[in-house]
Motif scaffolding. Structure first.
Motif, PDB file in Angstrom:
ATOM      1  N   ASP A 152       0.668  -5.120   4.271  1.00 44.70           N
ATOM      2  CA  ASP A 152       1.681  -4.445   3.461  1.00 44.70           C
ATOM      3  C   ASP A 152       2.554  -3.536   4.330  1.00 44.70           C
ATOM      4  O   ASP A 152       2.031  -2.628   4.998  1.00 44.70           O
ATOM      5  CB  ASP A 152       0.972  -3.622   2.386  1.00 44.70           C
ATOM      6  CG  ASP A 152       1.935  -2.907   1.439  1.00 44.70           C
ATOM      7  OD1 ASP A 152       3.163  -3.075   1.587  1.00 44.70           O
ATOM      8  OD2 ASP A 152       1.450  -2.175   0.562  1.00 44.70           O
ATOM      9  N   LYS A 201      -8.354  -6.008   0.855  1.00 43.76           N
ATOM     10  CA  LYS A 201      -7.504  -6.194  -0.315  1.00 43.76           C
ATOM     11  C   LYS A 201      -6.382  -5.159  -0.348  1.00 43.76           C
ATOM     12  O   LYS A 201      -5.241  -5.461  -0.693  1.00 43.76           O
ATOM     13  CB  LYS A 201      -8.347  -6.099  -1.586  1.00 43.76           C
ATOM     14  CG  LYS A 201      -7.561  -6.391  -2.863  1.00 43.76           C
ATOM     15  CD  LYS A 201      -8.473  -6.356  -4.081  1.00 43.76           C
ATOM     16  CE  LYS A 201      -7.679  -6.660  -5.351  1.00 43.76           C
ATOM     17  NZ  LYS A 201      -8.549  -6.647  -6.560  1.00 43.76           N
ATOM     18  N   GLY A 202      -6.712  -3.939   0.058  1.00 44.80           N
ATOM     19  CA  GLY A 202      -5.716  -2.881   0.062  1.00 44.80           C
ATOM     20  C   GLY A 202      -4.648  -3.058   1.133  1.00 44.80           C
ATOM     21  O   GLY A 202      -3.531  -2.523   0.995  1.00 44.80           O
ATOM     22  N   TYR A 204      -3.459  -6.098   2.096  1.00 50.25           N
ATOM     23  CA  TYR A 204      -2.604  -7.260   1.792  1.00 50.25           C
ATOM     24  C   TYR A 204      -1.250  -6.814   1.242  1.00 50.25           C
ATOM     25  O   TYR A 204      -1.162  -5.808   0.527  1.00 50.25           O
ATOM     26  CB  TYR A 204      -3.273  -8.160   0.756  1.00 50.25           C
ATOM     27  CG  TYR A 204      -4.291  -9.117   1.308  1.00 50.25           C
ATOM     28  CD1 TYR A 204      -4.039  -9.870   2.458  1.00 50.25           C
ATOM     29  CD2 TYR A 204      -5.524  -9.278   0.679  1.00 50.25           C
ATOM     30  CE1 TYR A 204      -4.978 -10.752   2.963  1.00 50.25           C
ATOM     31  CE2 TYR A 204      -6.483 -10.162   1.175  1.00 50.25           C
ATOM     32  CZ  TYR A 204      -6.206 -10.893   2.318  1.00 50.25           C
ATOM     33  OH  TYR A 204      -7.134 -11.747   2.818  1.00 50.25           O
ATOM     34  N   PRO A 205      -0.205  -7.579   1.561  1.00 47.13           N
ATOM     35  CA  PRO A 205       1.123  -7.257   1.003  1.00 47.13           C
ATOM     36  C   PRO A 205       1.094  -7.307  -0.523  1.00 47.13           C
ATOM     37  O   PRO A 205       0.406  -8.152  -1.112  1.00 47.13           O
ATOM     38  CB  PRO A 205       2.009  -8.357   1.572  1.00 47.13           C
ATOM     39  CG  PRO A 205       1.292  -8.854   2.778  1.00 47.13           C
ATOM     40  CD  PRO A 205      -0.178  -8.737   2.455  1.00 47.13           C
ATOM     41  N   LYS A 206       1.808  -6.414  -1.150  1.00 46.35           N
ATOM     42  CA  LYS A 206       1.881  -6.396  -2.602  1.00 46.35           C
ATOM     43  C   LYS A 206       2.772  -7.556  -3.071  1.00 46.35           C
ATOM     44  O   LYS A 206       3.863  -7.776  -2.530  1.00 46.35           O
ATOM     45  CB  LYS A 206       2.452  -5.066  -3.098  1.00 46.35           C
ATOM     46  CG  LYS A 206       1.650  -3.842  -2.631  1.00 46.35           C
ATOM     47  CD  LYS A 206       0.230  -3.883  -3.181  1.00 46.35           C
ATOM     48  CE  LYS A 206      -0.526  -2.624  -2.796  1.00 46.35           C
ATOM     49  NZ  LYS A 206      -0.855  -2.554  -1.360  1.00 46.35           N
ATOM     50  N   SER A 207       2.311  -8.278  -4.060  1.00 46.87           N
ATOM     51  CA  SER A 207       3.087  -9.432  -4.542  1.00 46.87           C
ATOM     52  C   SER A 207       4.200  -8.982  -5.479  1.00 46.87           C
ATOM     53  O   SER A 207       4.188  -7.877  -6.008  1.00 46.87           O
ATOM     54  CB  SER A 207       2.152 -10.386  -5.292  1.00 46.87           C
ATOM     55  OG  SER A 207       1.481  -9.730  -6.337  1.00 46.87           O
TER      56      SER A 207
END
Length: 207
Positions: A152, A201-202, A204-207
């Protein structure tokens, strides 16, 4: 070509004595903290004269430094190998996290000394150097992930590194903290895996 000579018997004995002195100092620090460390007690446990400690290691500050240095090198053996592993930024972070977990579980004495270092200026400086050395690699991996889009872009690499390092130490310290009930190795593995899943999970890029 320079000829490599093997250590003499006297040199091997001197090194063995130095190692024993440092290991006894390490145990003493874990039992009662840095304030419990005296050359007299270390000499008694190592069955050597106080002067031998001065000859092989140095004074009290030098002994504290040697203990910190030992922990430093043990940690670096794990972490440098982990960060040399090829892979994506997130894969490198996961391998490094697993390496840190193995270090804490397999070298608990060294981990405790790094998580709660002796209150000595030189020892603290050496531990701080290690933190900067390893955290710099973590920050670089996070920065690479931001650059290639796998992490992210809203993540601050420096702040994320500091918070992950602090959280990791806090979790791993549950294995020995006086105010915590003992946690078995299998449960520590599950706890670590759960935390890592949340971390990844934190990131990862926000979808």
């Amino acid at each position: 070509m320079t000829k490599i000579t093997s250590p003499t018997r006297t040199q091997r004995k001197a090194q063995a004595t130095r190692t024993a002195i440092i290991e006894h100092a390490e145990s003493l620090i874990l039992e009662g903290g840095a304030t419990a460390l005296t050359l007299e007690i270390v000499a008694e446990r190592a069955d050597v004269a106080v002067q031998t400690i001065y000859n092989r290691v140095g004074g009290r500050s030098a002994l504290l430094m040697a203990v910190a240095e030992k922990a430093f090198e043990e940690n670096r053996a794990y972490m440098d190998a982990a960060y040399r592993t090829p892979g994506t930024p997130l894969e490198r972070l996961q391998v490094a996290a697993n390496g840190y977990f193995r270090f804490a579980m397999e070298r608990p004495t060294a981990f405790r000394l790094l998580a709660d270092p002796p209150n000595d200026p030189e020892a603290l400086l050496r531990v701080s150097e290690l933190v900067r050395h390893q955290n710099g690699k973590m920050e670089a991996a996070i920065t690479d992930g931001i650059a290639d889009g796998s992490i992210d872009p809203g993540v601050d690499a420096h702040l994320a590194t500091t918070s992950l390092w602090a959280a990791a130490n806090g979790i791993l310290s549950l294995a020995w903290r006086a105010d915590s009930a003992p946690i078995e190795a299998q449960m520590m593995e599950r706890l670590w895996a759960q935390w890592m899943a949340i971390v990844i999970k934190g990131l990862y890029p926000k979808s």
